[in-house]
Design a protein around this motif. Structure first.
Motif, PDB file in Angstrom:
ATOM      1  N   UNK A 175      45.410  15.316  45.107  1.00  0.00           N
ATOM      2  CA  UNK A 175      45.742  13.974  45.328  1.00  0.00           C
ATOM      3  C   UNK A 175      45.051  13.427  46.356  1.00  0.00           C
ATOM      4  N   UNK A 176      44.713  14.238  47.462  1.00  0.00           N
ATOM      5  CA  UNK A 176      43.735  13.457  48.452  1.00  0.00           C
ATOM      6  C   UNK A 176      42.430  13.229  48.145  1.00  0.00           C
ATOM      7  N   UNK A 177      41.769  14.027  47.140  1.00  0.00           N
ATOM      8  CA  UNK A 177      40.421  13.605  46.634  1.00  0.00           C
ATOM      9  C   UNK A 177      40.690  12.339  45.828  1.00  0.00           C
ATOM     10  N   UNK A 178      41.627  12.208  45.022  1.00  0.00           N
ATOM     11  CA  UNK A 178      41.682  11.083  44.228  1.00  0.00           C
ATOM     12  C   UNK A 178      42.066   9.769  45.022  1.00  0.00           C
ATOM     13  N   UNK A 179      42.590   9.884  45.946  1.00  0.00           N
ATOM     14  CA  UNK A 179      42.852   8.840  46.948  1.00  0.00           C
ATOM     15  C   UNK A 179      41.471   8.383  47.498  1.00  0.00           C
ATOM     16  N   UNK A 180      40.687   9.352  48.006  1.00  0.00           N
ATOM     17  CA  UNK A 180      39.293   9.062  48.645  1.00  0.00           C
ATOM     18  C   UNK A 180      38.218   8.710  47.745  1.00  0.00           C
ATOM     19  N   UNK A 181      38.552   8.512  46.572  1.00  0.00           N
ATOM     20  CA  UNK A 181      37.609   8.382  45.613  1.00  0.00           C
ATOM     21  C   UNK A 181      36.675   9.375  45.000  1.00  0.00           C
ATOM     22  N   UNK A 182      36.963  10.696  45.394  1.00  0.00           N
ATOM     23  CA  UNK A 182      36.453  11.748  45.178  1.00  0.00           C
ATOM     24  C   UNK A 182      36.989  12.735  44.102  1.00  0.00           C
ATOM     25  N   UNK A 183      36.840  14.156  44.327  1.00  0.00           N
ATOM     26  CA  UNK A 183      37.292  15.058  43.558  1.00  0.00           C
ATOM     27  C   UNK A 183      36.959  16.520  43.975  1.00  0.00           C
ATOM     28  N   UNK A 184      37.676  17.280  43.568  1.00  0.00           N
ATOM     29  CA  UNK A 184      37.101  18.797  44.118  1.00  0.00           C
ATOM     30  C   UNK A 184      35.964  19.198  43.558  1.00  0.00           C
ATOM     31  N   UNK A 185      35.099  20.237  44.263  1.00  0.00           N
ATOM     32  CA  UNK A 185      33.973  20.717  43.446  1.00  0.00           C
ATOM     33  C   UNK A 185      34.240  21.573  42.555  1.00  0.00           C
ATOM     34  N   UNK A 186      33.449  21.697  41.395  1.00  0.00           N
ATOM     35  CA  UNK A 186      33.382  22.920  40.283  1.00  0.00           C
ATOM     36  C   UNK A 186      32.654  24.067  41.464  1.00  0.00           C
ATOM     37  N   UNK A 187      33.236  25.319  41.020  1.00  0.00           N
ATOM     38  CA  UNK A 187      32.568  26.570  41.557  1.00  0.00           C
ATOM     39  C   UNK A 187      31.266  26.615  41.740  1.00  0.00           C
ATOM     40  N   UNK A 188      30.472  25.977  40.996  1.00  0.00           N
ATOM     41  CA  UNK A 188      29.062  25.933  40.592  1.00  0.00           C
ATOM     42  C   UNK A 188      28.580  25.133  41.718  1.00  0.00           C
ATOM     43  N   UNK A 189      29.198  23.835  41.766  1.00  0.00           N
ATOM     44  CA  UNK A 189      28.718  22.714  42.931  1.00  0.00           C
ATOM     45  C   UNK A 189      29.055  23.475  44.206  1.00  0.00           C
ATOM     46  N   UNK A 190      30.206  24.152  44.342  1.00  0.00           N
ATOM     47  CA  UNK A 190      30.283  24.750  45.771  1.00  0.00           C
ATOM     48  C   UNK A 190      29.643  25.847  46.281  1.00  0.00           C
TER      49      UNK A 190
END
Length: 322
Positions: free
Chosen positions: A183-198
């Motif tokens: 929910x925070x990520x959506x509000x911030x215009x972002x998203x959670x990273x994939x495991x590969x990105x992380x």
């Protein structure tokens, strides 16, 4: 000074009996409701405001993406965690938060949206017993087999150690479930990273190094991350400077400029821990990790938990388009 835990359960012996054996997962983060709160299932997240109110709050760094070797299969790996096999993975360019989302950033999100976290809705969350007063330890139930965790009434991101406690400015927000992080990520215009990105970001360009800075845990005797020193879960010598969370920008960043990608707090990712498992992958380990019990403070290490699980050692960082 070393911190010793006492007063858990019927006495410190409850913890002493848990201190040995293997690379278990319960120091990572417990899941589900404790026995005394089994009838209080957490509600879903509350609605957030439209995108017109977005405030991007955490500094990011742009990464070029590309191919890297992901995973681990040496003797430090936990076979049941699915770290291996080592495989070549390609990630597209992206931007990532230089540190985990902090209490100030999360407070701004809540102030602007009125969001209620899973823990706030449920009325409790899991707290490490060594961070609370003995009376509260005795009054709070523990999950089966993990006396160092306590289900504390009133614990949430606002009161990380229970009623009367306050979040520390500059520290990572904790007691956030995957639903809350999303929910925070959506509000911030972002998203959670994939495991590969992380993992690509956490490695900082180092190929198959155990840690974000190399293969030695404390090069030259200098600690580079916030994990447990001493005898888990009884004594923490605090050689790294902290018993609980450290500031989001503690220690030196990796070569990509990212802070605390291992240790401090586990970080939620977008991916399932295993297909169809109903759990989400978390990466990086936390201040409770110790080699005698949980050696998951490595760049390839992973664990998982349910989307509604909330504890005092789990946070998150976000990614966005380049």
């Amino acid at each position: 000074m070393p911190i010793e835990i006492a007063g858990a359960g019927s006495g410190a012996g409850d913890l002493a009996g848990m201190s040995a054996g293997g690379h278990g997962g319960s120091c990572c983060a417990p899941r589900g409701a404790p026995p005394a709160a089994a009838d209080r299932r957490p509600p879903g997240p509350s609605a957030v405001l439209p995108a017109s109110r977005i405030r991007v709050t955490t500094e990011t760094v742009a990464l070029p993406g590309g191919r890297f070797r992901m995973g681990n299969e040496d003797d430090s790996a936990n076979p049941l965690d699915g770290e291996g096999p080592v495989r070549e993975v390609t990630v597209a360019p992206f931007r990532i938060d230089v540190h985990a989302v902090g209490n100030r950033e999360f407070a701004r999100f809540v102030e602007q949206t009125g969001y209620l976290t899973v823990a706030e809705g449920a009325g409790w969350s899991y707290v490490f017993a060594g961070l609370i007063e003995p009376e509260l330890v005795l009054a709070s139930p523990a999950p089966p087999g993990t006396a160092w965790w306590r289900a504390v009434e009133g614990a949430s991101w606002r009161s990380p150690y229970g009623p009367g406690s306050v979040p520390e400015p500059g520290h990572p927000v904790v007691h956030v479930a995957w639903q809350d992080a999303n929910a925070y990520a959506a509000w911030a215009g972002k998203r959670l990273p994939t495991e590969a990105e992380w993992e690509y970001a956490a490695r900082g360009g180092l190929d198959q190094a155990r840690y974000p800075w190399g293969d030695v845990l404390a090069p030259g005797g200098v600690w580079r991350c916030n994990i447990w020193q001493g005898e888990f879960p009884l004594v923490n010598t605090e050689e790294d400077g902290y018993l609980g969370t450290a500031p989001v920008d503690a220690y030196e960043p990796n070569a990509y400029g990212l802070y605390n990608t291992v240790g401090n707090v586990w970080e939620w990712t977008a991916d399932e821990f295993a297909p169809g498992s109903g759990t989400r992958a978390m990466r990086g380990g936390s201040y409770l990790c110790h080699d005698s019990y949980c050696n998951r403070y490595r760049t390839a290490a992973r664990t998982g938990n349910t989307e509604d699980s909330s504890t005092g050692n789990v946070g998150f960082r976000c990614v966005t388009a380049p």
